[in-house]
Enzyme design. Structure first.
Site, mmCIF file in Angstrom:
data_model
loop_
_atom_site.group_PDB
_atom_site.id
_atom_site.type_symbol
_atom_site.label_atom_id
_atom_site.label_comp_id
_atom_site.label_asym_id
_atom_site.label_seq_id
_atom_site.Cartn_x
_atom_site.Cartn_y
_atom_site.Cartn_z
ATOM 1 N N GLY A 1 0.813 -1.204 0.000
ATOM 2 C CA GLY A 1 0.000 0.000 0.000
ATOM 3 C C GLY A 1 0.845 1.252 0.000
ATOM 4 O O GLY A 1 1.959 1.261 -0.539
ATOM 5 N N SER A 2 0.335 2.306 0.621
ATOM 6 C CA SER A 2 0.974 3.617 0.539
ATOM 7 C C SER A 2 2.179 3.724 1.468
ATOM 8 O O SER A 2 2.247 3.048 2.507
ATOM 9 C CB SER A 2 -0.032 4.714 0.891
ATOM 10 O OG SER A 2 -0.301 4.716 2.282
ATOM 11 N N GLU B 1 5.625 -3.392 0.609
ATOM 12 C CA GLU B 1 5.714 -3.027 -0.807
ATOM 13 C C GLU B 1 4.940 -1.729 -0.945
ATOM 14 O O GLU B 1 3.715 -1.710 -0.870
ATOM 15 C CB GLU B 1 5.121 -4.144 -1.676
ATOM 16 C CG GLU B 1 5.588 -4.091 -3.128
ATOM 17 C CD GLU B 1 4.821 -3.081 -3.947
ATOM 18 O OE1 GLU B 1 5.282 -1.909 -4.046
ATOM 19 O OE2 GLU B 1 3.772 -3.433 -4.472
ATOM 20 N N LEU B 2 5.691 -0.632 -1.140
ATOM 21 C CA LEU B 2 5.115 0.699 -0.960
ATOM 22 C C LEU B 2 5.037 1.525 -2.232
ATOM 23 O O LEU B 2 4.849 2.725 -2.186
ATOM 24 C CB LEU B 2 5.927 1.458 0.104
ATOM 25 C CG LEU B 2 6.059 0.758 1.454
ATOM 26 C CD1 LEU B 2 6.888 1.588 2.411
ATOM 27 C CD2 LEU B 2 4.683 0.471 2.047
ATOM 28 N N CYS C 1 1.822 -0.142 -9.024
ATOM 29 C CA CYS C 1 3.053 0.366 -8.401
ATOM 30 C C CYS C 1 4.198 0.497 -9.396
ATOM 31 O O CYS C 1 5.140 1.252 -9.151
ATOM 32 C CB CYS C 1 3.468 -0.558 -7.254
ATOM 33 S SG CYS C 1 2.263 -0.667 -5.929
ATOM 34 N N GLU D 1 4.289 9.317 -6.228
ATOM 35 C CA GLU D 1 3.615 8.294 -7.019
ATOM 36 C C GLU D 1 2.257 8.824 -7.462
ATOM 37 O O GLU D 1 1.363 9.022 -6.634
ATOM 38 C CB GLU D 1 3.445 7.017 -6.201
ATOM 39 C CG GLU D 1 2.807 5.883 -6.991
ATOM 40 C CD GLU D 1 2.699 4.588 -6.178
ATOM 41 O OE1 GLU D 1 2.865 3.517 -6.773
ATOM 42 O OE2 GLU D 1 2.448 4.671 -4.960
#
Length: 473
Positions: A227-228, A247-248, A285, A373
């Site tokens: 996520g963020s 996992e950002l 992502c 992002e």
């Protein structure tokens, strides 16, 4: 419309407050479920904790059989599941179908890895003092896993948490994204068809403001979050004693090197970048966000890229963002970049939850569309003086997930692999390429740990050494 149950220790259950899931484009009702109550969350955690020793001891054949079953059932129900993904997530049918196929592959890989997750032997008699000794190094689950998944891949990113956990025999509690819980609940129903022990899995819809208590829960020693960045940082700060994988996301870049110069090369790069900057509205992502082009190619490449973006089918290739608020945020970031001097080569318009695929040039290096992002269908294209400057531009980012380098030269590929501060370098293609069995993750603000079935299995486990003595080796 019947309310979809969630899965509490492998059994269907209903909570108290209703959750309405609607289509991002038109707000039509896709389905309903309920959030788990605090008492139900406690039951799920207690069941996972109680199941841990027995699940870890379950034969590999039993774990692999369950994973094979899930893989087969996903393939058998592919059309139904893809339609559900499109309904709650909004992604075009072609991308929903691809996600189902990938998830089936993820579970198949996990079944294969479960069968060969055997450990290592180390001779210790390489030292005279250890004559007759050998070490057996095996990996055992750290304990139950909390998996928190995002909305953009409501099936396959859940699969990447569940499949490795089942493969190693670690109970898992999944908290799906509030906007897209139904696909995860369908996966829970398929898991319930297997012979996994009670407590091996739970899928619990919860609002995000109730996730912190689960993260802190001491009976869940592993947290796997996708996520963020701000949320991931908060998780890591809250539980430094836990094993946390994050996992950002990122702001993935592609570089066109000097040798990628033929008309065929430029056409291929334009088509690939256009597609994978805008697929499922850029909500990936590793969607292409920044493009750096060798200055000798820039004037020829830019119109090709703009034409490729304009040729995309808004419904079949792009689709809506997850909400009108998400589309409004993208619009504000683009407008901010334009106010600072950027130029819109195409796109730049919002309608409800959709945003037209957009190409920007002349973007200031401090604009959010290059430093953060975007998670939307926006490309920032810039010329660079040479390949070295292009690699440096890719590294000039707070993120480091994946990068794409368009080159035919092996030396440039190895230089990129050595110098780029990212988790993966894709040569000859966009950074958006991912094979579900390969290690996948990033550095810097893009997270810690790796997804990919085998890599996640290692994250969920820890090594334990057995030394045998008095052997004739």
């Amino acid at each position: 419309m019947e309310t979809t149950p969630f899965w509490l220790a492998g059994e269907p259950a209903h909570g108290e407050d209703a959750v309405r899931v609607t289509h991002p484009s038109d707000g039509s009702l896709v389905g309903t479920t309920t959030n788990a109550t605090e008492a139900q969350v406690e039951r799920a955690v207690a069941a996972a904790h109680a199941a841990a020793p027995g699940f870890a001891a379950l034969p590999a054949s039993a774990r692999a059989a369950a994973l094979d079953h899930v893989s087969r059932r996903l393939a058998e129900r592919a059309g139904e599941i893809a339609r559900l993904i499109t309904g709650e997530n909004g992604k075009p049918p072609r991308w929903a179908a691809a996600e189902v196929a990938r998830a089936a592959s993820t579970f198949r890989w996990a079944a294969e890895e479960a069968r060969r997750f055997s450990g290592d032997l180390q001779r210790l008699d390489t030292d005279p003092a250890a004559a007759g000794r050998i070490a057996v190094v095996r990996r055992f689950p750290r304990g139950p896993v909390l998996g928190i998944s995002p909305f953009n891949f409501p099936l396959n990113l859940v699969a990447h948490k569940v499949a490795p956990a089942v493969a190693v025999g670690a109970p898992i509690i999944v908290k799906p994204a509030p906007a897209t819980p139904l696909t995860a609940l369908l996966l829970g129903g398929i898991l319930a068809e297997t012979d996994l022990p009670p407590g091996a899995f739970s899928v619990l819809p919860l609002p995000n403001d109730r996730a912190a208590a689960l993260v802190r829960e001491p009976r869940l020693p592993v947290v796997s979050f996708t996520g963020s960045g701000p949320v991931g940082a908060a998780i890591r700060a809250a539980v430094p004693h836990k094993h946390v994988t994050l996992e950002l996301g990122g702001n993935a870049a592609a570089l066109l090197c000097a040798d990628w110069s033929s008309p065929e090369d430029l056409a291929f790069a334009a088509a690939r970048i256009a597609t994978f900057a805008n697929y499922q509205a850029g909500q990936s992502c590793i969607a292409v966000q920044r493009v750096y082009v060798h200055q000798s190619l820039y004037d020829e490449f830019l119109p090709r890229l703009v034409a490729a973006v304009e040729a995309l089918d808004p419904a079949g290739d792009v689709g809506p963002l997850i909400s009108a608020a998400a589309a409004e945020r993208v619009r504000s970031w683009v407008d901010e970049a334009v106010a600072a001097g950027a130029r819109v080569a195409t796109g730049g318009h919002r309608a409800g939850s959709t945003y037209r695929p957009t190409v920007l040039t002349g973007v200031p290096p401090t604009a959010k569309v290059v430093t953060e992002e975007v998670f939307g269908p926006v490309l920032a294209v810039s010329p660079v003086s040479d390949d070295t400057a292009g690699l440096a531009a890719i590294n000039d980012s707070a993120y480091g997930l994946q990068a794409g380098v368009f080159t035919h030269r092996l030396d440039v590929a190895f230089t990129a692999h050595r110098t780029l501060e990212v988790g993966g370098v894709i040569v000859g293609d966009v950074p958006s390429y991912r094979a579900d069995q390969m290690p996948y993750g990033g550095v810097k603000g893009s997270g810690a740990g790796r997804e990919g079935v085998r890599s996640a299995m290692e994250d969920y486990t820890e090594p334990r050494v057995l030394v045998l003595t008095g052997l004739e080796l």
